[in-house]
Design an enzyme around this catalytic site. Structure first.
Site, mmCIF file in Angstrom:
data_model
loop_
_atom_site.group_PDB
_atom_site.id
_atom_site.type_symbol
_atom_site.label_atom_id
_atom_site.label_comp_id
_atom_site.label_asym_id
_atom_site.label_seq_id
_atom_site.Cartn_x
_atom_site.Cartn_y
_atom_site.Cartn_z
ATOM 1 C CD GLU A 112 9.125 0.234 9.563
ATOM 2 O OE1 GLU A 112 9.925 -0.619 9.119
ATOM 3 O OE2 GLU A 112 8.704 1.188 8.907
ATOM 4 C CG ASP A 138 -2.310 0.567 0.893
ATOM 5 O OD1 ASP A 138 -2.375 1.475 0.036
ATOM 6 O OD2 ASP A 138 -3.298 0.131 1.503
ATOM 7 N N GLY A 171 14.631 -4.948 5.232
ATOM 8 C CA GLY A 171 15.547 -5.571 4.304
ATOM 9 C C GLY A 171 16.820 -6.017 4.991
#
Length: 278
Positions: A193, A145, A170
């Site tokens: 997160e 999104d 990542g």
């Protein structure tokens, strides 16, 4: 070149990465390029599930790191700015694609959604204005999104919703670190997160504003069990705090609280709002 040969070339050269430069010749540049192309088409992955366990292909991460050593910095100019980055990443995954190329790939991509070369996006996925980094794998039917981020090498399953402003962390370095993994049918609430190689199990629902890393305590409210690094499948998770048992005056510390676990049938029939209510 088969994957075993690619793996051997990458691993051999990664052991002497300090000697790899843009002037390096031989089979390494071709092996790196082929590995990135295989990632781009979803034919290999940084991590994959085998016998119900996630296995990380560290050599693929090594290839990505080597690609940064072997490619030089380049300049790319646009109508309102210019960019300076590694040559193999500047133009991105979809640069130069025609309408037919997009139709064949089968995912929807709205303007201002940078998607790096070497990432994979499955059919019927939807990319709102978001960011997808190299090595990421986004499976079929998933929505990334508005202003959400899929970090390098993260793995996101089928039919997930990564809500606005959220990030799936990542990882490239340290090389032994594992990618963050979001399994199928997960809802990640807005402004959340999930990082540091945490695994979110299939069918889980994470409330808005969740922050989960390897050091985050995950508390099962029903059992009192405290775990780290993995959300069990079909968990409903909200932010919480844990008091200091030895000092009532001390500040409570943040934790993730599993308020309930549901089966696959219930999850498929229940709205997100219903699951997050008591």
């Amino acid at each position: 070149m088969d994957t075993e040969k690619l793996k051997n070339i990458i691993e051999t050269n990664f052991s002497k990465i300090d000697k790899v430069t843009p002037q390096t010749k031989g089979e390494l540049p071709d092996a790196i390029k082929e590995t990135i192309n295989l990632l781009d088409h979803g034919k290999i992955r940084v991590a994959e599930k085998k016998n119900d366990e996630w296995v990380v292909n560290q050599w693929v991460k090594q290839a990505i790191l080597l690609s940064f050593k072997i490619n030089e910095m380049e300049n790319l100019s646009g109508p309102y700015s210019s960019w300076y980055d590694k040559a193999h990443l500047l133009k991105g995954k979809t640069a130069g694609w025609t309408k037919e190329d997009h139709a064949k790939a089968g995912f929807r991509m709205v303007p201002n959604s940078p998607v790096r070369k070497g990432s994979f996006v499955g059919k019927n996925a939807v990319l709102m204005p978001c960011y997808v980094n190299i090595g990421a794998y986004i499976d079929e039917g998933t929505m990334i999104d508005t202003f959400a981020r899929a970090g390098s090498c993260c793995q996101i399953g089928k039919n997930c919703h990564i809500s606005a402003g959220s990030g799936v962390g990542g990882v490239l370095e340290p090389i032994q670190a594992n990618p963050t993994i979001i399994e199928d049918n997960v809802f990640l609430g807005a402004m959340s997160e999930v990082v540091e190689g945490v695994i979110v199990g299939e069918g889980s629902v994470l409330s808005m504003g969740m922050y989960i890393g390897q050091s985050t305590k995950i508390v099962n409210r029903s059992t009192g069990e405290v775990t780290y690094g993995k959300i069990p499948p079909y968990s409903v998770v909200v932010p919480g705090t844990l008091p200091d048992k030895n000092n009532a005056a001390a500040p409570s510390l943040y934790c993730a609280v599993i308020i309930k676990q549901v089966d696959e049938k219930t999850r498929s029939k229940t709205s997100i709002n219903d699951l997050l209510r008591e």
